[in-house]
Motif scaffolding. Structure first.
Motif, mmCIF file in Angstrom:
data_model
loop_
_atom_site.group_PDB
_atom_site.id
_atom_site.type_symbol
_atom_site.label_atom_id
_atom_site.label_comp_id
_atom_site.label_asym_id
_atom_site.label_seq_id
_atom_site.Cartn_x
_atom_site.Cartn_y
_atom_site.Cartn_z
ATOM 1 N N ALA A 78 0.842 -1.203 0.000
ATOM 2 C CA ALA A 78 0.000 0.000 0.000
ATOM 3 C C ALA A 78 0.875 1.250 0.000
ATOM 4 C CB ALA A 78 -0.940 -0.011 1.210
ATOM 5 N N VAL A 79 1.918 1.245 0.826
ATOM 6 C CA VAL A 79 2.838 2.386 0.874
ATOM 7 C C VAL A 79 3.571 2.536 -0.453
ATOM 8 C CG1 VAL A 79 4.940 3.285 1.963
ATOM 9 C CG2 VAL A 79 3.098 2.352 3.383
ATOM 10 N N LYS A 80 4.052 1.440 -1.027
ATOM 11 C CA LYS A 80 4.763 1.505 -2.312
ATOM 12 C C LYS A 80 3.879 2.097 -3.409
ATOM 13 C CE LYS A 80 7.911 -2.342 -1.621
ATOM 14 N NZ LYS A 80 8.332 -3.671 -2.023
ATOM 15 N N ILE A 81 2.631 1.637 -3.475
ATOM 16 C CA ILE A 81 1.697 2.127 -4.500
ATOM 17 C C ILE A 81 1.413 3.610 -4.296
ATOM 18 C CG2 ILE A 81 -0.710 1.959 -5.289
ATOM 19 C CD1 ILE A 81 1.067 -0.296 -6.375
ATOM 20 N N ALA A 82 1.229 4.022 -3.040
ATOM 21 C CA ALA A 82 0.952 5.434 -2.758
ATOM 22 C C ALA A 82 2.142 6.313 -3.133
ATOM 23 C CB ALA A 82 0.575 5.608 -1.297
ATOM 24 N N ILE A 83 3.358 5.856 -2.831
ATOM 25 C CA ILE A 83 4.556 6.619 -3.191
ATOM 26 C C ILE A 83 4.667 6.741 -4.708
ATOM 27 C CG2 ILE A 83 7.086 6.556 -3.237
ATOM 28 C CD1 ILE A 83 6.955 5.331 -0.399
ATOM 29 N N ALA A 84 4.425 5.637 -5.412
ATOM 30 C CA ALA A 84 4.493 5.662 -6.879
ATOM 31 C C ALA A 84 3.431 6.590 -7.464
ATOM 32 C CB ALA A 84 4.318 4.251 -7.432
ATOM 33 N N ALA A 85 2.221 6.544 -6.919
ATOM 34 C CA ALA A 85 1.140 7.409 -7.418
ATOM 35 C C ALA A 85 1.462 8.876 -7.167
ATOM 36 C CB ALA A 85 -0.179 7.037 -6.757
ATOM 37 N N GLN A 86 2.011 9.192 -6.003
ATOM 38 C CA GLN A 86 2.373 10.570 -5.684
ATOM 39 C C GLN A 86 3.494 11.051 -6.594
ATOM 40 O OE1 GLN A 86 0.749 12.575 -3.722
ATOM 41 N NE2 GLN A 86 2.128 14.290 -4.001
ATOM 42 N N SER A 87 4.479 10.203 -6.855
ATOM 43 C CA SER A 87 5.583 10.561 -7.732
ATOM 44 C C SER A 87 5.091 10.828 -9.153
ATOM 45 C CB SER A 87 6.618 9.438 -7.734
ATOM 46 O OG SER A 87 7.654 9.739 -8.637
ATOM 47 N N LYS A 88 4.199 9.958 -9.617
ATOM 48 C CA LYS A 88 3.634 10.121 -10.958
ATOM 49 C C LYS A 88 2.840 11.421 -11.052
ATOM 50 C CE LYS A 88 0.944 7.626 -14.384
ATOM 51 N NZ LYS A 88 0.183 6.394 -14.685
ATOM 52 N N LYS A 89 2.083 11.725 -10.008
ATOM 53 C CA LYS A 89 1.266 12.948 -9.963
ATOM 54 C C LYS A 89 2.155 14.183 -10.004
ATOM 55 C CE LYS A 89 -2.177 15.112 -6.970
ATOM 56 N NZ LYS A 89 -2.906 14.961 -5.694
ATOM 57 N N GLN A 90 3.277 14.150 -9.286
ATOM 58 C CA GLN A 90 4.201 15.292 -9.236
ATOM 59 C C GLN A 90 4.923 15.500 -10.554
ATOM 60 O OE1 GLN A 90 6.689 14.412 -5.882
ATOM 61 N NE2 GLN A 90 5.246 15.288 -4.422
ATOM 62 N N HIS A 91 5.098 14.433 -11.331
ATOM 63 C CA HIS A 91 5.829 14.535 -12.601
ATOM 64 C C HIS A 91 4.909 14.665 -13.809
ATOM 65 C CE1 HIS A 91 8.937 12.885 -9.890
ATOM 66 N NE2 HIS A 91 9.722 13.668 -10.605
ATOM 67 N N SER A 92 3.631 14.835 -13.585
ATOM 68 C CA SER A 92 2.677 14.984 -14.709
ATOM 69 C C SER A 92 2.458 16.426 -15.060
ATOM 70 C CB SER A 92 1.328 14.368 -14.331
ATOM 71 O OG SER A 92 1.461 12.994 -14.132
#
Length: 99
Positions: free
Chosen positions: A85-99
């Motif tokens: 859950a933490v890994k997915i949230a970190i990946a989603a946040q990173s993707k959101k910041q780089h969009s």
């Protein structure tokens, strides 16, 4: 404080996912990426009722600029543990910041 956080997370799960939650346990998680700690804290585990696909939800609350922010992640594959859950949230946040 801990009880207040759990109550807030239960409200967040209801608001975001439309499900009723019951606290099950607290799990310490440390996520390391490239030998650096990407996130460290306690993930609360909830059994949920009322969601069409998930029976469990993971949640944690952090302080950001003086405000408490709660993250909730449903246990839907590939999420199958507090750690994923933490890994997915970190990946989603990173993707959101780089969009």
């Amino acid at each position: 404080m801990q009880r207040e956080v759990i109550e807030e997370q239960i409200r967040a799960i209801k608001a975001v996912h439309g499900a009723t939650a019951r606290h099950v346990e607290s799990v310490p998680v440390r996520e390391v990426f490239r030998k650096l700690v990407a996130w460290e804290g306690v993930v609360e585990v909830y059994d949920i009722v009322g969601h069409p696909r998930a029976k469990r939800c993971y949640a944690w609350t952090i302080e950001d600029d003086g405000q408490l922010k709660t993250t909730t992640v449903l246990e839907i594959p590939p999420v199958d543990s507090p750690q994923t859950a933490v890994k997915i949230a970190i990946a989603a946040q990173s993707k959101k910041q780089h969009s």
